[in-house]
Design an enzyme around this catalytic site. Structure first.
Site, PDB file in Angstrom:
ATOM      1  N   LYS A  60      13.453  51.224 -14.055  1.00 14.45           N
ATOM      2  CA  LYS A  60      12.018  50.932 -13.927  1.00 14.45           C
ATOM      3  C   LYS A  60      11.377  51.677 -12.748  1.00 14.45           C
ATOM      4  O   LYS A  60      10.319  52.299 -12.893  1.00 14.45           O
ATOM      5  CB  LYS A  60      11.806  49.418 -13.784  1.00 14.45           C
ATOM      6  CG  LYS A  60      10.443  49.010 -13.310  1.00 14.45           C
ATOM      7  CD  LYS A  60       9.354  49.357 -14.316  1.00 14.45           C
ATOM      8  CE  LYS A  60       8.020  49.455 -13.619  1.00 14.45           C
ATOM      9  NZ  LYS A  60       6.882  49.456 -14.479  1.00 14.45           N
ATOM     10  N   CYS A  82       1.299  51.159  -9.324  1.00 12.30           N
ATOM     11  CA  CYS A  82       2.717  51.406  -9.580  1.00 12.30           C
ATOM     12  C   CYS A  82       3.222  52.679  -8.924  1.00 12.30           C
ATOM     13  O   CYS A  82       4.188  52.657  -8.177  1.00 12.30           O
ATOM     14  CB  CYS A  82       2.945  51.465 -11.081  1.00 12.30           C
ATOM     15  SG  CYS A  82       2.306  50.003 -11.909  1.00 12.30           S
TER      16      CYS A  82
HETATM   17  N1  SAJ Z   1      -2.257  61.309 -12.424  1.00  7.11           N
HETATM   18  C1  SAJ Z   1      -2.466  62.636 -12.044  1.00  7.11           C
HETATM   19  N2  SAJ Z   1      -2.016  63.645 -12.868  1.00  7.11           N
HETATM   20  C2  SAJ Z   1      -1.394  63.368 -14.057  1.00  7.11           C
HETATM   21  C3  SAJ Z   1      -1.182  62.025 -14.443  1.00  7.11           C
HETATM   22  C4  SAJ Z   1      -1.626  61.000 -13.597  1.00  7.11           C
HETATM   23  O1  SAJ Z   1      -3.036  62.924 -10.979  1.00  7.11           O
HETATM   24  O2  SAJ Z   1      -1.044  64.339 -14.759  1.00  7.11           O
HETATM   25  C5  SAJ Z   1      -2.703  60.210 -11.533  1.00  7.11           C
HETATM   26  C6  SAJ Z   1      -3.790  59.370 -12.176  1.00  7.11           C
HETATM   27  O3  SAJ Z   1      -5.057  59.954 -12.001  1.00  7.11           O
HETATM   28  C7  SAJ Z   1      -3.637  58.042 -11.435  1.00  7.11           C
HETATM   29  C8  SAJ Z   1      -2.132  57.961 -11.126  1.00  7.11           C
HETATM   30  O4  SAJ Z   1      -1.637  59.284 -11.339  1.00  7.11           O
HETATM   31  O5  SAJ Z   1      -4.351  58.055 -10.219  1.00  7.11           O
HETATM   32  C9  SAJ Z   1      -1.330  56.970 -11.928  1.00  7.11           C
HETATM   33  O6  SAJ Z   1      -1.748  56.950 -13.272  1.00  7.11           O
HETATM   34  P1  SAJ Z   1      -0.742  56.919 -14.534  1.00  7.11           P
HETATM   35  O7  SAJ Z   1      -1.601  56.934 -15.732  1.00  7.11           O
HETATM   36  O8  SAJ Z   1       0.294  57.973 -14.393  1.00  7.11           O
HETATM   37  O9  SAJ Z   1       0.060  55.550 -14.390  1.00  7.11           O
HETATM   38  P2  SAJ Z   1      -0.292  53.960 -14.215  1.00  7.11           P
HETATM   39  O10 SAJ Z   1      -0.152  53.624 -12.774  1.00  7.11           O
HETATM   40  O11 SAJ Z   1      -1.538  53.553 -14.914  1.00  7.11           O
HETATM   41  O12 SAJ Z   1       0.935  53.315 -15.030  1.00  7.11           O
HETATM   42  C10 SAJ Z   1       2.273  53.687 -14.707  1.00  7.11           C
HETATM   43  C11 SAJ Z   1       2.928  54.180 -16.002  1.00  7.11           C
HETATM   44  N3  SAJ Z   1       4.244  54.736 -15.713  1.00  7.11           N
HETATM   45  C12 SAJ Z   1       4.654  55.913 -16.240  1.00  7.11           C
HETATM   46  O13 SAJ Z   1       3.971  56.603 -16.988  1.00  7.11           O
HETATM   47  C13 SAJ Z   1       6.019  56.359 -15.873  1.00  7.11           C
HETATM   48  C14 SAJ Z   1       3.039  53.004 -16.965  1.00  7.11           C
HETATM   49  O14 SAJ Z   1       3.750  53.402 -18.120  1.00  7.11           O
HETATM   50  C15 SAJ Z   1       3.808  51.840 -16.272  1.00  7.11           C
HETATM   51  O15 SAJ Z   1       3.898  50.728 -17.144  1.00  7.11           O
HETATM   52  C16 SAJ Z   1       3.007  51.422 -15.036  1.00  7.11           C
HETATM   53  O16 SAJ Z   1       2.935  52.549 -14.158  1.00  7.11           O
HETATM   54  C17 SAJ Z   1       3.769  50.270 -14.349  1.00  7.11           C
HETATM   55  O17 SAJ Z   1       3.363  49.119 -14.506  1.00  7.11           O
HETATM   56  O18 SAJ Z   1       4.803  50.519 -13.723  1.00  7.11           O
END
Ligand code: SAJ
Length: 457
Positions: free
Chosen positions: A221, A277
């Protein structure tokens, strides 16, 4: 700790199979609320234990207290409250007659970046005090490796609880869909105990359920989010390199990814990484490892945190180019305050850091977010020298910027998400800058990597 007794485990499985098991969920937030509603929908009697008065009252009145719009969840909550399958309790008394207790409380970091397990240990001690007989206790909260063994299980030493770690994998905006359709880890002390967890989650999860150990579930996780954080850090690192060298990060990314067609390595750069997260779980993953053996995680976190400052450098460069020596503070319309696009969730949003640093530095900042501030984009853009796009909300991607050009002091855009149509903006008279396109370099190239004489290459 119990030794698994097959007959006792089977009795619990039978109760679950017949939906006569009573389920308690501690912590009715982003994770606990959809889980409680899903079990209520599956026919179980569910008690939701929540100590925040506002949240408890809202839920018991059938109102969703979550920031993100959640498809399908309101309907499920209404049905669960109306049928009384879901009832709310303030304290631990609600746990008394449970056959399964699911703990879904926050596991934040303390100021030193270490896991702060006060919520988790409060919930475990409440559960341990109240439960009697054979009970499945499942920790859905994300925890650092070895937490089940060293922090959680000591609370249940003298009880007959079977302990499972089944970490949530929910993304705000898709809570119910993720809950039902993503595979789930069932970490347990023995395969037999894992089977009880499988029996429970099979009632609400359509995807695969993977039985494993506590530690494997903990590491998987936290690793999921740490790996994503590192991938974003690489994208951000390349964007910074592109800005100083004078190339386009998108061209770089596309060509690097082309080598690995089915598994792109480089994600999208941006002004930082927010949410609940990714900024936290990498620290949980390495919390038991000596500091000098976690340089990758530390570096990725530092890289992603540095992006806000990089955006400020891009802005000051644009200010120098556009208004050299101007005594008047530059007025900026910052668009997007949430941490992800098309969501109203602002937790740890990098936009917050960028905006507060801009204000500290003396810029005049107007903010807009369709999900947070409301109001119009035109109002925010009025008399501005720069539109700063921080989040790629659909409202911005589809916005006709021609309609605000005349309202601005100077029509300039800095797109930190590469979300806008550069050519179209140039055609209507905007000067377009984007993160990762060489704004800090004397060398300029076009998107295909060819020197662009028009821009001084
Ligand atoms: N981000 C970028 N570039 C990217 C992708 C994301 O800058 O290419 C940034 C986003 O803008 C944001 C941050 O990363 O600020 C996080 O966003 P996210 O969409 O990657 O993730 P979360 O925090 O909404 O959800 C994550 C997810 N984990 C993964 O994809 C490995 C989700 O599947 C999990 O369930 C969640 O964390 C959790 O609860 O752990």
């Amino acid at each position: 700790m119990n030794l698994s007794d097959p007959a006792r485990l089977q009795r619990l499985v039978d109760k679950i199979d017949s939906t006569s098991a009573r389920i308690a969920v501690i912590g009715m937030g982003y994770v606990g609320l959809p889980v409680a509603c899903a079990f209520a929908e599956a026919g179980f009697e569910v008690v939701g234990v929540e100590r925040n008065d506002h949240r408890r009252t809202a839920i018991s009145e059938g109102r969703l207290p979550l920031a993100s719009g959640e498809p399908g969840l309101q309907e499920l909550l209404t049905a669960a409250i109306t049928s009384k399958k879901l009832v709310l309790a303030e304290g631990e008394v609600g746990l008394g007659s449970s056959d399964a207790v699911i703990i879904a409380v926050d596991t934040p970091l303390d100021d030193a970046g270490r896991p702060d397990y006060r919520n988790l240990t409060d919930a475990c001690s409440a559960a341990a005090r109240q439960i009697s007989g054979d009970v499945l206790v499942c920790i859905e909260s994300t925890v650092a490796p070895l937490t089940m063994r060293l922090v959680v299980s000591p609370h249940f030493q003298s009880s007959r609880a079977f302990l499972i770690h089944s970490p949530e994998r929910l993304r705000p905006g898709r809570l119910l869909g993720n809950l039902r359709n993503l595979p789930r880890l069932i970490g347990a002390a023995t395969p037999e105990e894992a089977n009880v967890g499988i029996a429970l989650y099979r009632k609400i999860v359509r995807a695969g359920l993977f039985a494993t150990s506590w530690e494997t579930a903990e590491v998987i996780k936290t690793a999921e989010n740490a790996v994503r954080d590192i991938q974003i850090a690489i994208a951000n690192q390349l964007a910074v390199v592109a800005d100083y060298v004078g190339v386009d990060v998108r061209t770089v990314r596309d060509h690097v990814n082309d080598l690995w067609r089915n598994e792109p390595l480089v994600l999208e750069p941006g002004p930082g990484v927010g949410g609940h997260c990714l900024p936290k779980d990498p620290w949980l993953l390495v919390s038991g490892v000596p500091e000098h053996f976690s340089p990758l995680i530390r570096g990725a976190r530092a890289m992603n945190d540095a992006m806000a400052e990089h955006v400020l450098i891009l802005i000051s460069r644009i200010a120098e180019l556009r208004r050299p020596g101007s005594p008047q503070p530059m007025r900026i319309a910052a668009l997007g305050l949430t941490y992800n696009a098309d969501s109203d969730d602002t937790r740890n949003a990098p936009a917050r850091t960028v905006v507060s640093r801009l204000v500290e530095l003396g810029y005049d900042v107007a903010t807009h977010d369709p999900f947070v501030t409301g109001g119009s984009i035109s109002e925010a853009a009025r008399d501005c020298d720069l539109i700063l796009l921080l989040v790629a909300h659909r409202d911005y991607r589809e916005f006709n910027f021609a309609s605000v050009k005349a309202l601005m002091r100077s029509p300039v855009i800095l797109d930190c998400r590469r979300a806008l149509d550069e050519q179209r903006l140039r055609n209507i008279g905007f000067e377009y800058f984007a993160l990762g396109t060489g704004a800090l370099s004397e060398v300029r190239v076009d998107k295909r990597g060819r020197p662009n004489p028009a821009r001084g290459g």
